[in-house]
Design an enzyme around this catalytic site. Sequence first.
Site, mmCIF file in Angstrom:
data_model
loop_
_atom_site.group_PDB
_atom_site.id
_atom_site.type_symbol
_atom_site.label_atom_id
_atom_site.label_comp_id
_atom_site.label_asym_id
_atom_site.label_seq_id
_atom_site.Cartn_x
_atom_site.Cartn_y
_atom_site.Cartn_z
ATOM 1 N N LYS A 11 0.854 -1.206 0.000
ATOM 2 C CA LYS A 11 0.000 0.000 0.000
ATOM 3 C C LYS A 11 0.877 1.238 0.000
ATOM 4 C CE LYS A 11 0.561 1.725 4.345
ATOM 5 N NZ LYS A 11 1.317 2.798 4.720
ATOM 6 N N PRO A 96 9.627 -4.359 -0.193
ATOM 7 C CA PRO A 96 10.731 -4.140 0.757
ATOM 8 C C PRO A 96 10.228 -4.175 2.205
ATOM 9 C CG PRO A 96 10.705 -2.436 -0.942
ATOM 10 C CD PRO A 96 9.468 -3.239 -1.126
ATOM 11 N N SER A 106 0.374 -6.574 5.016
ATOM 12 C CA SER A 106 -0.254 -7.142 3.835
ATOM 13 C C SER A 106 -0.133 -8.667 3.844
ATOM 14 C CB SER A 106 0.436 -6.528 2.619
ATOM 15 O OG SER A 106 -0.058 -7.089 1.478
ATOM 16 N N ASP A 138 -2.426 -1.494 10.365
ATOM 17 C CA ASP A 138 -2.665 -1.453 8.912
ATOM 18 C C ASP A 138 -3.318 -2.724 8.379
ATOM 19 O OD1 ASP A 138 -1.738 1.095 8.415
ATOM 20 O OD2 ASP A 138 0.297 0.457 7.898
HETATM 21 O O1 C5P Z 1 -0.279 -1.264 15.209
HETATM 22 P P1 C5P Z 1 1.159 -1.389 14.839
HETATM 23 O O2 C5P Z 1 1.850 -2.502 15.598
HETATM 24 O O3 C5P Z 1 1.384 -1.514 13.372
HETATM 25 O O4 C5P Z 1 1.855 -0.037 15.265
HETATM 26 C C1 C5P Z 1 3.256 0.111 15.354
HETATM 27 C C2 C5P Z 1 3.567 1.329 16.199
HETATM 28 O O5 C5P Z 1 3.164 2.500 15.510
HETATM 29 C C3 C5P Z 1 2.833 1.385 17.521
HETATM 30 O O6 C5P Z 1 3.526 0.737 18.525
HETATM 31 C C4 C5P Z 1 2.746 2.881 17.777
HETATM 32 O O7 C5P Z 1 3.978 3.355 18.293
HETATM 33 C C5 C5P Z 1 2.615 3.452 16.395
HETATM 34 N N1 C5P Z 1 1.219 3.747 16.001
HETATM 35 C C6 C5P Z 1 0.551 4.827 16.581
HETATM 36 N N2 C5P Z 1 -0.724 5.122 16.186
HETATM 37 C C7 C5P Z 1 -1.327 4.396 15.215
HETATM 38 C C8 C5P Z 1 -0.667 3.324 14.600
HETATM 39 C C9 C5P Z 1 0.608 3.019 15.019
HETATM 40 O O8 C5P Z 1 1.092 5.497 17.459
HETATM 41 N N3 C5P Z 1 -2.571 4.736 14.843
#
Ligand code: C5P
Length: 286
Positions: A11, A96, A106, A138
């Site tokens: 994406k 990547p 994904s 995501d």
């Molecule tokens: O949800 P995910 O594990 O992909 O998020 C990785 C990091 O990105 C989280 O630990 C957080 O620090 C940050 N994040 C955030 N707000 C979001 C999505 C991600 O602060 N809406």
Amino acid sequence: MTRWTEPAYAKINLSLDVLSRRPDGYHELRMVMQSVSLCDTVTLTLGEADRLTLSTNLGFLPVDGKNIAVAAAQAFARRTGVNLDRLAIRIDKRIPVCAGTAGGSSDGAAVLRGLNRLFETGLTARELAEIGEAVGSDVPYCVLGGTALAEGRGEVLTPLPPLEPCHLVLCKPAFAISTPELYQAIDGIRLRCRPDTAGLLRALEARDLDGAARRMFNVFEQALPPKRRAAVEEIKNTLIQHGALGACMSGSGPTVFGLFRDQDAAQEAARVLKSSYADTFLCQPV
Ligand code: C5P
């Protein structure tokens, strides 16, 4: 059925706005997401094994619960009660890693869609996206794909009219950016510019490719360390000089993409960038 193969599309963020920090440590976002034809291939096989296994073409990736693909399979099993002991997951990666293009998310989403087919569990895409929420911010979007507005943590999804046919050049410079650190950095600065998300939505509705490209904007570019920001700017300039209608960083970077109407111009931009950046790809919206 004992085998199912699913494409896992990368994406890009046509826009990304960080609205506020939430009490749970996450951030409120408003993003326009677009899936692209650059993809990994996820193959699920029910075989003779006696435990869930994951293999990939990249030796350095984790193959346990730290890999989003395994975490997604485990979340699927918790929700549906299926037994994953005979499941082998194979991922052939082309997206990547740590690039801001949702490669891992994904793959996780493709595992959810694939398991739903393999085990004939009949869950809707929305139900699969809900399972994905616990796996990564995501993942719900990656389950649905296409053009979509993502709000909340990223899980509140509104499908949008598809981006007009165009050509995209993705280019990842050879450094990694830590997503949590970038969120921390953005908390410490006052954002001077924000994307015109409403204008971008209107441009998509009006099938106005130039208008959409002009409004591509990612607030994270303002929070990059100066050296990283300069590297991103340099790639954006090269894309624009070669005829891109707009250029922007995707997600928490460092991948930069340019949007082209003209295929020859996109090919030439990709050729030029490829000589300096191995991770350069020409693709289309899907
Ligand atoms: O949800 P995910 O594990 O992909 O998020 C990785 C990091 O990105 C989280 O630990 C957080 O620090 C940050 N994040 C955030 N707000 C979001 C999505 C991600 O602060 N809406």
